[in-house]
Design a protein around this motif. Sequence first.
Motif, short mmCIF file in Angstrom:
data_model
loop_
_atom_site.label_atom_id
_atom_site.label_comp_id
_atom_site.label_asym_id
_atom_site.label_seq_id
_atom_site.Cartn_x
_atom_site.Cartn_y
_atom_site.Cartn_z
N LEU A 92 0.83 -1.21 0.00
CA LEU A 92 0.00 0.00 0.00
C LEU A 92 0.86 1.26 0.00
O LEU A 92 0.54 2.24 -0.67
CB LEU A 92 -0.93 0.00 1.22
N ALA A 93 1.96 1.22 0.77
CA ALA A 93 2.85 2.38 0.82
C ALA A 93 3.45 2.65 -0.55
O ALA A 93 3.53 3.80 -0.99
CB ALA A 93 3.96 2.15 1.85
N VAL A 94 3.83 1.58 -1.25
CA VAL A 94 4.39 1.74 -2.60
C VAL A 94 3.33 2.28 -3.55
O VAL A 94 3.59 3.19 -4.35
CB VAL A 94 4.94 0.39 -3.11
N LEU A 95 2.09 1.72 -3.46
CA LEU A 95 1.02 2.18 -4.34
C LEU A 95 0.64 3.62 -4.05
O LEU A 95 0.39 4.40 -4.97
CB LEU A 95 -0.20 1.26 -4.19
N GLN A 96 0.56 3.97 -2.77
CA GLN A 96 0.21 5.34 -2.41
C GLN A 96 1.27 6.32 -2.88
O GLN A 96 0.97 7.42 -3.35
CB GLN A 96 0.00 5.44 -0.89
N LYS A 97 2.53 5.92 -2.75
CA LYS A 97 3.62 6.78 -3.21
C LYS A 97 3.57 6.93 -4.72
O LYS A 97 3.72 8.04 -5.26
CB LYS A 97 4.96 6.21 -2.77
N ALA A 98 3.35 5.81 -5.41
CA ALA A 98 3.27 5.86 -6.88
C ALA A 98 2.07 6.69 -7.31
O ALA A 98 2.15 7.48 -8.26
CB ALA A 98 3.17 4.45 -7.46
N PRO A 186 -2.84 -1.92 -10.06
CA PRO A 186 -3.58 -1.76 -8.79
C PRO A 186 -3.34 -0.38 -8.18
O PRO A 186 -2.30 0.23 -8.38
CB PRO A 186 -2.99 -2.88 -7.90
N ILE A 187 -4.33 0.08 -7.44
CA ILE A 187 -4.22 1.34 -6.71
C ILE A 187 -4.56 1.09 -5.24
O ILE A 187 -5.12 0.05 -4.89
CB ILE A 187 -5.16 2.42 -7.28
N ALA A 188 -4.20 2.03 -4.39
CA ALA A 188 -4.53 1.94 -2.97
C ALA A 188 -5.92 2.50 -2.77
O ALA A 188 -6.18 3.67 -3.07
CB ALA A 188 -3.51 2.70 -2.14
N ALA A 189 -6.83 1.67 -2.26
CA ALA A 189 -8.20 2.09 -1.97
C ALA A 189 -8.46 1.81 -0.51
O ALA A 189 -8.68 0.66 -0.11
CB ALA A 189 -9.21 1.36 -2.86
N GLY A 190 -8.45 2.86 0.30
CA GLY A 190 -8.59 2.66 1.74
C GLY A 190 -7.37 1.96 2.29
O GLY A 190 -6.25 2.41 2.12
N LYS A 191 -7.59 0.79 2.92
CA LYS A 191 -6.50 0.03 3.52
C LYS A 191 -6.19 -1.23 2.72
O LYS A 191 -5.62 -2.19 3.23
CB LYS A 191 -6.86 -0.36 4.96
N ARG A 192 -6.57 -1.25 1.45
CA ARG A 192 -6.29 -2.41 0.61
C ARG A 192 -5.92 -1.96 -0.79
O ARG A 192 -6.12 -0.80 -1.15
CB ARG A 192 -7.50 -3.34 0.56
#
Length: 254
Positions: A92-98, A186-192
Amino acid sequence: LVPMHGAVVPFHLSTIKNMSRSTLDQFQLLRVNFFTPGQGKTIDDFPASTPSRIFVKELTFRSEQRENLDAVLRAFKDAHKRFKQRETEGDLAVLQKAGALEHHSVPLQTSRQPHCLRDLNLKPTVSSSSRRPVGTLEAHTNGFRFLVKGSTEKIDVLYSQVRHAIFQPCERNSLTVLLHLHLHEPIAAGKRKTQDLQFFTEVGVQVEDLSQRKSGSAFDPDEILEEQNQRQMKERLNACFKNFCKKVEDTRLL
């Protein structure tokens, strides 16, 4: 750590599929099942110390003391849960950063009066509560924005991130009309993390209590009126979703 032939051999948590406990006569058994090629792992995940790849399919341990194996099983479940949680948080951290970098380079260009679909449900759940999130889907100049009702949570999806957009109208034997987005990544949606987003609404109740159903004829005027209202609601929702999709297509062509 597994005792084998007088030595302690380490196995990583990611190689273990599951563990199970059983009893055979007076003995307690602990069975450890490992991932094998074709079951969530590729052949490259296994060591190549010989021309043939080496992997262990399962191990079974026997003991007269139930408490010992129960403690091992409990410790494995706790460790595996923490491992999966760290793995998910890392992804999630990687997706949120991306996502932050992508939105920083190509931000969502909001419109003053975006095209909207209101009171929609969303799958998967992104809200911190266990309740199904309800909100508004907005179509802006270069992407979608879903705003959760009664919350500050939101999801932005650029049109360039969408691989397929599927509109499914509410048909005769269905009570749901939906818009499904399948993304390139994939993207970060909430906590998943998710690669699919589904926005939908229901025309009527999906479950009917047969014990409360009225005993009447097929020509009951109340039932006929209810069916007519439901049919009109289906037509109205289908038209709203179809019009929304057409406006999004026109916006993307500009």
